[in-house]
Design an enzyme around this catalytic site. Structure first.
Site, short mmCIF file in Angstrom:
data_model
loop_
_atom_site.label_atom_id
_atom_site.label_comp_id
_atom_site.label_asym_id
_atom_site.label_seq_id
_atom_site.Cartn_x
_atom_site.Cartn_y
_atom_site.Cartn_z
N ARG A 178 0.68 -1.13 0.09
CA ARG A 178 -0.06 -0.16 -0.09
C ARG A 178 0.73 1.16 -0.01
O ARG A 178 0.26 2.44 0.02
CB ARG A 178 -0.99 -0.26 1.29
CG ARG A 178 -2.23 -0.85 0.96
CD ARG A 178 -3.13 -0.59 2.25
NE ARG A 178 -3.21 0.52 2.72
CZ ARG A 178 -3.77 1.50 2.25
NH1 ARG A 178 -4.46 1.55 1.09
NH2 ARG A 178 -3.93 2.99 2.88
N ARG A 182 8.16 5.97 -6.39
CA ARG A 182 8.33 6.44 -7.66
C ARG A 182 9.75 6.91 -7.88
O ARG A 182 10.34 7.54 -7.06
CB ARG A 182 7.49 7.38 -7.99
CG ARG A 182 5.81 7.23 -7.82
CD ARG A 182 4.83 7.64 -8.54
NE ARG A 182 3.61 7.37 -8.17
CZ ARG A 182 2.70 8.04 -7.77
NH1 ARG A 182 2.77 9.29 -7.05
NH2 ARG A 182 1.37 7.48 -7.52
N ARG A 256 -7.50 -0.91 14.91
CA ARG A 256 -6.76 0.32 15.52
C ARG A 256 -7.95 1.44 14.96
O ARG A 256 -8.86 1.25 14.25
CB ARG A 256 -5.59 0.77 14.48
CG ARG A 256 -4.55 -0.05 14.55
CD ARG A 256 -3.88 0.18 15.78
NE ARG A 256 -3.30 1.28 15.78
CZ ARG A 256 -2.57 1.95 16.98
NH1 ARG A 256 -2.67 0.96 18.32
NH2 ARG A 256 -1.82 2.92 17.21
N ARG A 287 -1.30 12.93 11.23
CA ARG A 287 -1.76 13.70 9.95
C ARG A 287 -2.26 15.17 10.64
O ARG A 287 -3.17 15.23 11.69
CB ARG A 287 -2.61 13.27 9.19
CG ARG A 287 -2.09 11.69 8.80
CD ARG A 287 -2.88 11.38 7.62
NE ARG A 287 -4.06 10.76 7.79
CZ ARG A 287 -5.06 10.28 6.64
NH1 ARG A 287 -4.54 10.25 5.55
NH2 ARG A 287 -6.11 9.77 7.02
N GLU A 310 -5.15 14.36 13.53
CA GLU A 310 -5.40 12.72 13.76
C GLU A 310 -4.59 11.74 14.56
O GLU A 310 -3.65 11.88 14.21
CB GLU A 310 -5.64 12.09 12.22
CG GLU A 310 -5.90 10.79 12.17
CD GLU A 310 -5.88 10.33 10.64
OE1 GLU A 310 -6.36 10.89 9.88
OE2 GLU A 310 -5.30 9.35 10.40
N TYR A 357 -9.05 -3.54 4.44
CA TYR A 357 -9.37 -2.22 4.05
C TYR A 357 -9.61 -2.11 2.61
O TYR A 357 -9.01 -2.65 1.78
CB TYR A 357 -7.69 -1.58 4.42
CG TYR A 357 -7.92 -0.19 3.97
CD1 TYR A 357 -8.02 0.94 4.56
CD2 TYR A 357 -7.47 0.40 2.56
CE1 TYR A 357 -8.44 1.94 4.63
CE2 TYR A 357 -7.86 1.34 2.04
CZ TYR A 357 -8.35 2.50 3.34
OH TYR A 357 -8.50 3.72 2.81
N ASP A 359 -10.74 0.84 -0.15
CA ASP A 359 -11.12 2.02 -0.22
C ASP A 359 -12.49 2.19 -0.88
O ASP A 359 -13.27 1.26 -1.05
CB ASP A 359 -10.43 2.46 -1.61
CG ASP A 359 -8.73 3.20 -1.27
OD1 ASP A 359 -8.76 3.66 -0.08
OD2 ASP A 359 -7.99 2.97 -2.00
C1 LIG Z 1 -9.26 7.44 8.13
C2 LIG Z 1 -9.79 6.97 6.73
C3 LIG Z 1 -9.47 7.68 5.42
C4 LIG Z 1 -10.01 6.95 4.43
N1 LIG Z 1 -9.81 7.62 3.16
C5 LIG Z 1 -10.40 6.99 2.09
C6 LIG Z 1 -9.90 7.72 0.78
O1 LIG Z 1 -9.45 8.75 0.93
N2 LIG Z 1 -10.43 7.07 -0.21
C7 LIG Z 1 -11.17 5.91 -0.22
O2 LIG Z 1 -11.52 5.37 -1.46
N3 LIG Z 1 -11.36 5.39 0.78
C8 LIG Z 1 -11.06 5.94 1.91
N4 LIG Z 1 -11.40 5.18 3.47
C9 LIG Z 1 -12.16 4.05 3.18
C10 LIG Z 1 -13.57 4.13 3.29
O3 LIG Z 1 -13.74 4.85 4.55
C11 LIG Z 1 -14.18 2.76 3.04
O4 LIG Z 1 -13.92 2.07 2.07
C12 LIG Z 1 -15.77 2.94 3.44
O5 LIG Z 1 -16.27 3.61 4.53
C13 LIG Z 1 -16.40 1.45 3.68
O6 LIG Z 1 -17.57 1.55 3.70
P1 LIG Z 1 -18.52 0.34 4.76
O7 LIG Z 1 -19.94 0.53 4.29
O8 LIG Z 1 -17.81 -1.02 4.39
O9 LIG Z 1 -18.21 0.76 6.26
P2 LIG Z 1 -18.45 1.88 6.93
O10 LIG Z 1 -18.44 3.27 6.20
O11 LIG Z 1 -17.85 1.76 8.30
O12 LIG Z 1 -20.13 1.70 7.45
C14 LIG Z 1 -20.61 0.69 8.29
C15 LIG Z 1 -21.67 1.28 8.98
O13 LIG Z 1 -22.01 0.15 9.85
C16 LIG Z 1 -22.66 0.62 11.14
N5 LIG Z 1 -22.91 -0.45 12.12
C17 LIG Z 1 -21.75 -1.12 12.44
N6 LIG Z 1 -22.33 -2.19 13.34
C18 LIG Z 1 -23.77 -1.95 13.67
C19 LIG Z 1 -24.64 -2.48 14.47
N7 LIG Z 1 -24.52 -3.38 14.96
N8 LIG Z 1 -25.73 -1.95 14.16
C20 LIG Z 1 -26.31 -0.91 13.17
N9 LIG Z 1 -25.20 -0.49 12.48
C21 LIG Z 1 -23.95 -0.85 12.51
C22 LIG Z 1 -21.69 1.54 11.77
O14 LIG Z 1 -22.29 2.70 12.41
C23 LIG Z 1 -21.34 2.24 9.95
O15 LIG Z 1 -21.97 3.54 9.81
C24 LIG Z 1 -10.89 5.69 4.34
C25 LIG Z 1 -10.96 5.08 5.73
C26 LIG Z 1 -10.45 5.64 6.85
C27 LIG Z 1 -10.71 4.87 8.14
#
Ligand SMILES: Cc1cc2nc3c(=O)[nH]c(=O)nc-3n(C[C@H](O)[C@H](O)[C@H](O)COP(=O)(O)OP(=O)(O)OC[C@H]3O[C@@H](n4cnc5c(N)ncnc54)[C@H](O)[C@@H]3O)c2cc1C
Length: 377
Positions: A178, A182, A256, A287, A310, A357, A359
């Site tokens: 990850r 370059r 984490r 950051r 952060e 992880y 995106d």
């Molecule tokens: C700091 C950070 C920076 C990032 N930056 C980028 C970026 O620049 N570009 C990029 O493409 N991706 C980025 N990502 C990745 C991106 O956040 C994820 O790909 C995306 O959020 C995943 O979506 P998801 O629906 O799987 O999970 P989530 O967005 O985490 O959604 C899961 C949801 O389930 C809910 N949930 C969990 N358990 C329960 C329960 N028991 N009952 C009810 N609800 C529940 C949670 O509250 C949450 O709202 C980043 C991630 C992080 C952590």
């Protein structure tokens, strides 16, 4: 709620749950209940406006949308347009600013040289010298093999220790996949075909995705508070942590988490870029985000700006962000995956459900693929 006739329950309103709910509602033309335990939609991609500065920021850390996947790009463009933002990351080390990912500018600036691209390989070979390890078994050894000890110690060691809470020598080799590196002056963080920030923010995307009349949304609703009402015929699409669904029967996965600290500074521009990394181990945060730079097309105040520090921490089980990759967790997740796969009315996926992880574009692609494989039959 008529639990007996509930056909589809989606848990989590992040990109995984929202994509699934949207597809069920519009493609299958079926009713779906979408719940989230948080008070808002959008999961970790939620965005909001800071009241004092009117600057929009990403509640859970800066999110840049990028993809080379045409299917995902066409899908997301039904719900938003993107501005022309191109992501670039800088890092501060010993009070000097360098470009990331490590590129020719970083190397030349660090060593005070003017190397040409074709000279980099030989130069790094000399730097690596006797430190080269034939079969690297961890992240530290692999990084030193690639860029030599000095660059590794400046840009990777301290930052990784802060991010993962352990020495890079305790992390697996494949984390380095990850970290792009370059030999040119290319300073673009992503190589994707398309990238940008949604013109009206992320929350507006989710509002549009979930506006279909077949979708009922219930916020502040934990899955475990309504589980006992469910009937076996209800199809459950669960995007929470996979171990929680099975009541941690094999043990807890480790994560984490991040903490964010907002501050308003009385200058127009604090750091000149949206994300500045801090590589020194002694600086407690990893950051600083300055979200005004994500929307240069907007009129933001010229006398104040919002910055967000952060901090990376071990997770207390309440706010999981990044899976912690070690052998124990990898074995554990396989056992939970086998349990999930044995239940025909259950789909567990997304970054928490897959313990990977992803995106945003990976998450949407995973949801679209699973929808086609499991729901279109
Ligand atoms: C700091 C950070 C920076 C990032 N930056 C980028 C970026 O620049 N570009 C990029 O493409 N991706 C980025 N990502 C990745 C991106 O956040 C994820 O790909 C995306 O959020 C995943 O979506 P998801 O629906 O799987 O999970 P989530 O967005 O985490 O959604 C899961 C949801 O389930 C809910 N949930 C969990 N358990 C329960 C329960 N028991 N009952 C009810 N609800 C529940 C949670 O509250 C949450 O709202 C980043 C991630 C992080 C952590």
């Amino acid at each position: 709620m008529d639990w007996q006739n509930l056909k589809y329950l989606v848990v989590g309103s992040g990109f995984f749950g929202a994509t699934m709910a949207e597809r069920i509602a519009s493609q299958l033309n079926e009713k779906v209940l979408l719940i989230d335990k948080r008070p808002h939609i959008g999961g970790n991609c939620h965005s909001q406006t800071d009241e004092e500065t009117s600057i929009e920021y990403h509640t859970y850390g800066t999110h840049i949308f990028h993809t080379s996947n045409e299917l995902v790009w066409n899908y997301i463009n039904q719900f938003t347009s993107f501005n022309g933002y191109r992501h670039q990351v800088l890092t501060t080390y010993e009070n000097k600013v360098y470009q990331l990912p490590i590129n020719l500018e970083t190397i030349n600036s660090f060593y005070n040289l003017s190397l040409k691209p074709f000279e980099v390989e030989q130069f790094l070979k000399e730097q690596i010298g006797n430190d080269y390890i034939e079969h690297p078994s961890n992240f530290e050894e692999k990084a030193i093999n690639l860029i030599g000890k000095k660059l590794y110690e400046a840009f990777i060691k301290g930052y990784s220790k802060k991010q993962w809470g352990c020495s890079p020598a305790q992390l697996p080799v494949d984390i380095l996949n990850r970290l792009p590196f370059r030999k040119s002056y290319n300073e673009s963080y992503y190589n994707s075909k398309w990238q940008g920030i949604p013109e009206f923010g992320y929350t507006a995307i989710f509002e549009k995705m979930l506006s279909h009349p077949n979708i009922e949304i219930r916020l502040n609703t934990d899955f475990f508070s309504l589980r006992s009402h469910l009937y076996p015929d209800t199809k459950i699409i669960y995007s929470g942590p996979i171990d929680s669904y099975f009541d941690y029967c094999y043990g807890k996965l480790e994560w984490r988490t991040l903490e964010f600290e907002k501050e308003i500074i009385e200058v127009e521009d604090y750091q000149g870029t949206s994300v500045m990394n801090y590589a020194d181990e002694e600086i407690p945060f990893t950051r600083i985000h300055e979200p005004r730079h994500l929307h240069t097309e907007r009129n933001y105040p010229d006398n104040k700006t919002l910055i967000i520090r952060e901090y990376s921490k071990a997770d207390d089980g309440k706010n999981p962000y990044y899976p912690l990759h070690n052998i124990k967790n990898r074995e554990l997740v396989l056992k939970y995956r086998a349990l999930a796969d044995s239940q025909p009315n259950l789909i567990i996926a997304g970054r928490l459900g897959d313990y990977r992880y992803y995106d945003m574009h990976d998450t949407i692609h995973r949801a679209l693929s699973l929808f086609n494989e499991r729901m279109m039959k």
